[in-house]
Design a protein around this motif. Sequence first.
Motif, short mmCIF file in Angstrom:
data_model
loop_
_atom_site.label_atom_id
_atom_site.label_comp_id
_atom_site.label_asym_id
_atom_site.label_seq_id
_atom_site.Cartn_x
_atom_site.Cartn_y
_atom_site.Cartn_z
N GLU A 39 40.59 16.75 -14.06
CA GLU A 39 39.29 16.16 -14.38
C GLU A 39 39.06 15.98 -15.88
N TYR A 81 37.64 15.34 -7.05
CA TYR A 81 37.95 16.72 -7.41
C TYR A 81 37.78 17.65 -6.21
N TYR A 119 29.14 19.43 -11.71
CA TYR A 119 30.28 20.25 -11.28
C TYR A 119 29.87 21.72 -11.20
N TYR A 131 34.07 10.89 -8.93
CA TYR A 131 35.04 11.81 -9.51
C TYR A 131 34.86 13.23 -9.02
N LEU A 179 40.02 21.50 -12.99
CA LEU A 179 38.95 21.06 -13.90
C LEU A 179 39.51 20.56 -15.22
N HIS A 215 29.15 9.87 -11.90
CA HIS A 215 30.07 10.99 -11.76
C HIS A 215 30.44 11.32 -10.32
N THR A 232 47.62 15.52 -16.93
CA THR A 232 46.91 15.09 -15.73
C THR A 232 47.90 14.71 -14.64
N ARG A 272 27.35 15.51 -16.27
CA ARG A 272 28.63 15.66 -15.57
C ARG A 272 29.00 17.13 -15.41
#
Length: 262
Positions: free
Chosen positions: A102, A17, A57, A13, A98, A10, A242, A53
């Motif tokens: 994401e 982000y 975050y 990513y 988010l 993760h 997205t 994940r």
Amino acid sequence: MSLLARLAPHLPYVRRYARALTGDQSTGDNYVRVALEALGAGERQLPADMTPRVALYHVFHTIWSSTGAQLESGAAEGDDASRRLLRIAPQSRQAFLLTALEGFTPSEAAQILAVDPRTVERLISEAQSDIDAELATDVLIIEDEAIISADIESLVKELGHRVTGTATTHDEAVDAVSRHAPGLVLADIQLADGSSGIDAVKDILRKFDVPVIFITAFPERLLTGERPEPTFLITKPFQPETVKAAISQALFFHPSRQKAAA
């Protein structure tokens, strides 16, 4: 399983982000580093009731909320770019990214932000309204698959932008920008004649300071941590929301757009 092994898949990513959230690679990476150091030192724990994940975050946001407000307050007294960034409230920016960038569900985003799902929906709506009010530009699409190119063009137009050029090869892309300077570039990596979208973008950026979004089936070629990486990277197959989110964020955070709107 070790902490690093649980989080490793993760990390690229959450770094992506963090860069989109802050508008800067070094700032975003610094927040991720602080979060990982806090986990490694035992100062923070991954919540047991969350997936790895979501938990990663969540810890990142715990760090962000404890330091970001103070840092942003100081930035607001600085340049026009920093002040423009602050026009979207931090929580609205987070909820929007988010879910749209994401791919978290509103429920997962609510866990990350420690709010309820209804609040997440409200924050997303507020962020999108703020972003859309700022934007309108000319777009170059570099994509060798006709159906995908048409889909991207439709999404771009839905947001009120103009597609002033499409290209399927490196040479076509360079020729397109020589005829009309774009305000945004959407690029694939692997192009029709075997040429590289990465090389095309490099050549474009030598002449024009424009935001770039890579849309590719090969994200690992760019998320290596060994060189400056694109802030905005979308993996194929993509979700329309997205792409819309990335376009809005890329234009909103890019320095040239910030200077023009100041």
